[in-house]
Design a protein around this motif. Structure first.
Motif, PDB file in Angstrom:
ATOM      1  N   CYS A 117     -27.800  15.096  10.276  1.00  0.00           N
ATOM      2  CA  CYS A 117     -27.681  15.343   8.834  1.00  0.00           C
ATOM      3  C   CYS A 117     -26.865  16.592   8.544  1.00  0.00           C
ATOM      4  CB  CYS A 117     -29.069  15.451   8.204  1.00  0.00           C
ATOM      5  SG  CYS A 117     -29.978  13.890   8.136  1.00  0.00           S
ATOM      6  N   LEU A 118     -27.083  17.657   9.321  1.00  0.00           N
ATOM      7  CA  LEU A 118     -26.338  18.902   9.093  1.00  0.00           C
ATOM      8  C   LEU A 118     -24.851  18.708   9.369  1.00  0.00           C
ATOM      9  CD1 LEU A 118     -28.781  21.544  10.604  1.00  0.00           C
ATOM     10  CD2 LEU A 118     -28.130  21.321   8.200  1.00  0.00           C
ATOM     11  N   GLY A 119     -24.519  17.982  10.435  1.00  0.00           N
ATOM     12  CA  GLY A 119     -23.115  17.716  10.727  1.00  0.00           C
ATOM     13  C   GLY A 119     -22.430  16.981   9.590  1.00  0.00           C
ATOM     14  N   VAL A 120     -23.094  15.971   9.070  1.00  0.00           N
ATOM     15  CA  VAL A 120     -22.549  15.199   7.954  1.00  0.00           C
ATOM     16  C   VAL A 120     -22.410  16.053   6.710  1.00  0.00           C
ATOM     17  CG1 VAL A 120     -23.156  13.360   6.334  1.00  0.00           C
ATOM     18  CG2 VAL A 120     -23.276  12.931   8.783  1.00  0.00           C
ATOM     19  N   ILE A 161     -16.757  15.117  14.449  1.00  0.00           N
ATOM     20  CA  ILE A 161     -18.049  15.463  13.854  1.00  0.00           C
ATOM     21  C   ILE A 161     -18.811  14.200  13.486  1.00  0.00           C
ATOM     22  CG2 ILE A 161     -19.227  16.606  11.931  1.00  0.00           C
ATOM     23  CD1 ILE A 161     -16.803  18.491  11.735  1.00  0.00           C
ATOM     24  N   TYR A 162     -18.138  13.295  12.774  1.00  0.00           N
ATOM     25  CA  TYR A 162     -18.843  12.161  12.171  1.00  0.00           C
ATOM     26  C   TYR A 162     -19.272  11.105  13.175  1.00  0.00           C
ATOM     27  CZ  TYR A 162     -19.962   8.354   8.980  1.00  0.00           C
ATOM     28  OH  TYR A 162     -20.614   7.347   8.329  1.00  0.00           O
ATOM     29  N   ALA A 193     -13.594   9.968  19.977  1.00  0.00           N
ATOM     30  CA  ALA A 193     -14.782  10.801  19.762  1.00  0.00           C
ATOM     31  C   ALA A 193     -16.032  10.111  20.289  1.00  0.00           C
ATOM     32  CB  ALA A 193     -14.934  11.114  18.272  1.00  0.00           C
ATOM     33  N   GLY A 194     -16.113   8.785  20.087  1.00  0.00           N
ATOM     34  CA  GLY A 194     -17.269   8.044  20.571  1.00  0.00           C
ATOM     35  C   GLY A 194     -17.368   8.058  22.086  1.00  0.00           C
ATOM     36  N   ILE A 195     -16.248   7.821  22.778  1.00  0.00           N
ATOM     37  CA  ILE A 195     -16.234   7.846  24.250  1.00  0.00           C
ATOM     38  C   ILE A 195     -16.556   9.245  24.769  1.00  0.00           C
ATOM     39  CG2 ILE A 195     -14.759   7.586  26.272  1.00  0.00           C
ATOM     40  CD1 ILE A 195     -13.243   5.398  24.716  1.00  0.00           C
ATOM     41  N   PHE A 196     -15.983  10.252  24.127  1.00  0.00           N
ATOM     42  CA  PHE A 196     -16.235  11.640  24.524  1.00  0.00           C
ATOM     43  C   PHE A 196     -17.725  11.968  24.408  1.00  0.00           C
ATOM     44  CE2 PHE A 196     -16.059  16.294  23.456  1.00  0.00           C
ATOM     45  CZ  PHE A 196     -15.670  16.722  24.724  1.00  0.00           C
TER      46      PHE A 196
END
Length: 385
Positions: free
Chosen positions: A211-214, A310-311, A260-263
């Motif tokens: 939540c904080l990241g978003v 981030i997302y 980003a997902g793979i990372f």
């Protein structure tokens, strides 16, 4: 769940969010102009747009609670059919009152779709590839955001809404006959009060970090979308350049979702979120000190890239930590925070810009994100990797 079924569920969940974002974006180039021809003041047009967010925020968490207890298929199908109906209402509205009803109905349909599609997609992923597979959802959201205003600018006022109504109705039928409720949902009988579940989930460290990241990411973008066009206008850049710059950031946001997902699958969810927040804090004020178009393009591309890092992990982070029977509310909190920050960001940006300068809100935002990164880091240290 066998691979073929998993991919079908992911495709349908991505499709409904893609269409929902197209529907949201279609109205952007149309609604203000059409409302003004009906005699609406600027204040009334602002209320017209805000009515969507009001209904969405009010309905989202109760609907997420219903999704956790009664399943996901019916909300998705109903959300698609209501979006089709609201599109027809837009096309045939002849007064500001009916436009507002159409907008509120669209907001309610979106709350149904978002309440069900995210947990449905998460439950179709595998643990070791969740970052990559959930990035499909992020790509769908990003592409819908980019294509919506483009489609809204085609043809007459009615044409985009006819298109949206037909496509949405067809997708609703496809979901009706193709989606199946997971067995876990059918077996889940325990009913927990909404307030109790929210409080319990807010104590989950992964949900807090998600939540904080978003919040920090979309708080920044809400401010940028309001003030950056004004800065460009003062620099004598034409309107189409503004569209190109935001288009570049949207494209890089979409393209780097799988990366980003793979990372995040390889190094964990928290590292990309923390790095993304720190880089976004450093980059936030930079576009307001650039003049040449090439530098502006590069800066907007980097903003889109950093936001992807981030997302994308925030969605997988919830799926990693929250049981399937609670994921509706957990993803609902994530989406609710996203929506609130997207509302508060522009408002605060306007207040600070009026009091000081266009650059000031982004220096404030940088400081807030650095403090936020420290908070996220302290919470992340308590998460068992």
């Amino acid at each position: 769940m066998v691979p073929d079924k998993r991919y079908k569920v992911l495709a349908l969940a991505s499709g409904v969010l893609f269409i929902d974002m197209i529907g949201y974006g279609i109205v952007v180039p149309i609604l203000p102009l059409y409302a003004s021809t009906l005699g609406a003041t600027t204040t009334k047009i602002g209320f017209l747009f805000a009515s969507y967010s009001f209904v969405f925020l009010f309905a989202l968490l109760p609907l997420c609670h219903g999704v956790d207890n009664y399943g996901k298929k019916k909300p998705i199908v109903l959300g698609m059919f209501l979006l089709a109906i609201s599109s027809f209402f837009y096309a045939f509205s002849s007064s500001l009152f009916f436009l507002t009803i159409s907008r509120m109905l669209q907001g309610f349909s979106a709350s149904l779709t978002w309440a069900a599609a995210l947990p449905l997609a998460s439950q179709a992923t595998t643990e070791d590839r969740r970052g990559l597979e959930m990035s499909i959802i992020s790509i769908a959201i990003g592409l819908g955001s980019i294509l919506g205003p483009v489609i809204g600018g085609l043809g007459s006022f009615h044409t985009p809404f006819y298109f949206l109504a037909l496509v949405t109705f067809g997708l609703g039928l496809l979901c009706l006959f193709s989606l199946e409720e997971p067995e876990e949902v059918k077996k889940h009988k325990e009913y927990v009060k909404l307030k109790e579940k929210i409080i319990r989930l807010l104590h989950v460290k992964e949900v807090q970090c998600s939540c904080l990241g978003v919040v920090f990411c979309w708080f920044f973008w809400g401010m940028l979308e309001v003030l950056f066009p004004l800065y460009l206008q003062a620099g004598s850049y034409p309107r189409f350049v503004v569209g190109i710059l935001f288009g570049v950031s949207g494209i890089t946001f979409v393209l780097f979702q799988p990366v980003a997902g793979i990372f995040s699958d390889r190094v964990g969810r928290m590292l990309p979120i923390l790095l993304g927040l720190l880089f976004l804090a450093l980059l936030a004020p930079i576009p307001f000190h650039l003049i040449t178009l090439s530098y502006l393009l590069v800066s907007m591309a980097f903003l889109g890239l950093v936001s992807a890092f981030i997302y994308a992990p925030t969605l997988s982070l919830v799926g990693d930590a929250v049981p399937k029977e609670d994921q509706g509310i957990a993803y609902g909190l994530n989406t609710w925070m996203f929506s609130v920050s997207y509302i508060v960001g522009p408002w605060l940006a306007g207040v600070l810009a009026d009091a000081f300068s266009l650059q000031t809100p982004f220096y404030v935002c940088s400081v807030v994100m650095i403090i936020g990164s420290v908070i996220v880091f302290k919470i992340a240290k308590k998460i068992k990797q």
